[in-house]
Design a protein around this motif. Structure first.
Motif: not given
Ligand SMILES: O=C(O)CCC(=O)C(=O)O
Length: 268
Positions: A175, A177-178, A181, A221
């Motif tokens: 996660s 890599k996204n 947020k 992240d």
């Protein structure tokens, strides 16, 4: 960092090192009289307006579990079974935790990750108390410890075996890599998030069950969380968050605004 966005280093700390840290924390809690304290909840950030919380960036402060107090305002369990965490500068003010944070093993990890001037920006001793240990909602560490470019890495040392039953960490592999947020912003009114939390599919999380002494290295992240501890067994852990203080700018909007610059682990 491996593709999962986290790494488990087994037996990173010896049983003796773990015991020394646990004993030292028991002493600190024994000496804590409860006169000045706060409650910690990751579900409700309104309490983060509180001055006790902001000042804890540079001292050793005590935060109770949200469910520590009964309707009569008294503790439901003894003090040592009621504290959610102690932070956020244990690594700076306590020789036992400083020794671990500034150890060769921790430094060489950051050197291998390519950090130029890494500094521990916060440390937390997390108790996850039996019966009342609060949940930690899904989050990314960069939300709270933002630098430009991003540089936070979380380190999580198990000081007891962490299992699904007593509230181990859970993470969504890959996660990180996204992207980031959202951010938590500090302003004159306290703290707030710049965006609502995305909703996560619980089926994507995997449990990180680890043994006492194991060390989890967490990309800033990576989405991770932990559930409430309803079991009769505590789940102590030491959490350190490290940022690069060279080539990365600490945001003026972060909740931590230090009077003195953090001491680097090394300068390359
Ligand atoms: O110890 C826990 O339950 C959560 C810790 C955590 O998420 C962190 O240190 O970033």
């Amino acid at each position: 960092m491996p593709p999962a966005g986290y790494l488990v280093l087994e037996s990173f700390a010896s049983a003796e090192e773990v015991q020394v840290m646990r004993d030292r924390m028991a002493e600190l809690v024994e000496g804590f009289d409860g006169a000045e304290s706060s409650v910690f909840s990751t579900k409700d950030h309104r309490q983060l307006k509180d001055d006790y919380f902001f000042k804890s960036a540079e001292n050793i402060s005590f935060f109770f579990e949200e469910k520590a107090f009964g309707d009569d305002g008294c503790l439901r369990q003894p003090k040592e079974l009621s504290i959610n965490k102690v932070g956020h500068a244990l690594h700076e003010h306590d020789p036992v935790f400083k020794k671990f944070a500034f150890s060769e093993n921790v430094s060489s990890l950051f050197s291998s990750l390519g950090y130029k001037r890494p500094a521990v920006i916060q440390s937390m001793y997390i108790f996850k108390q039996p019966g009342i240990g609060g949940e930690v909602v899904p989050h990314q560490d960069n939300t709270f410890l933002y630098t430009e470019p991003l540089s936070c890495t979380g380190l999580w040392l198990a000081l007891e075996d962490a299992t699904i039953t007593n509230g181990c960490l859970w993470a969504i592999p890959g996660s990180h890599k996204n992207g980031l947020k959202r951010r938590m912003i500090r302003d004159e009114n306290g703290t707030h998030f710049d965006r609502p939390s995305p909703s996560y599919d619980q089926k994507e999380f995997v449990p990180l069950e680890v043994k006492s002494g194991d060390f989890v290295v967490i990309h800033g992240d990576l989405i991770h969380q932990s559930f409430e501890n309803l079991s009769p067994v505590s789940r102590h852990a030491l959490s350190l968050h490290v940022v690069d203080t060279e080539g990365c700018k600490w945001s003026k909007d972060n909740w931590i605004q230090r009077k003195s610059a953090p001491e680097p682990l090394y300068v390359s």
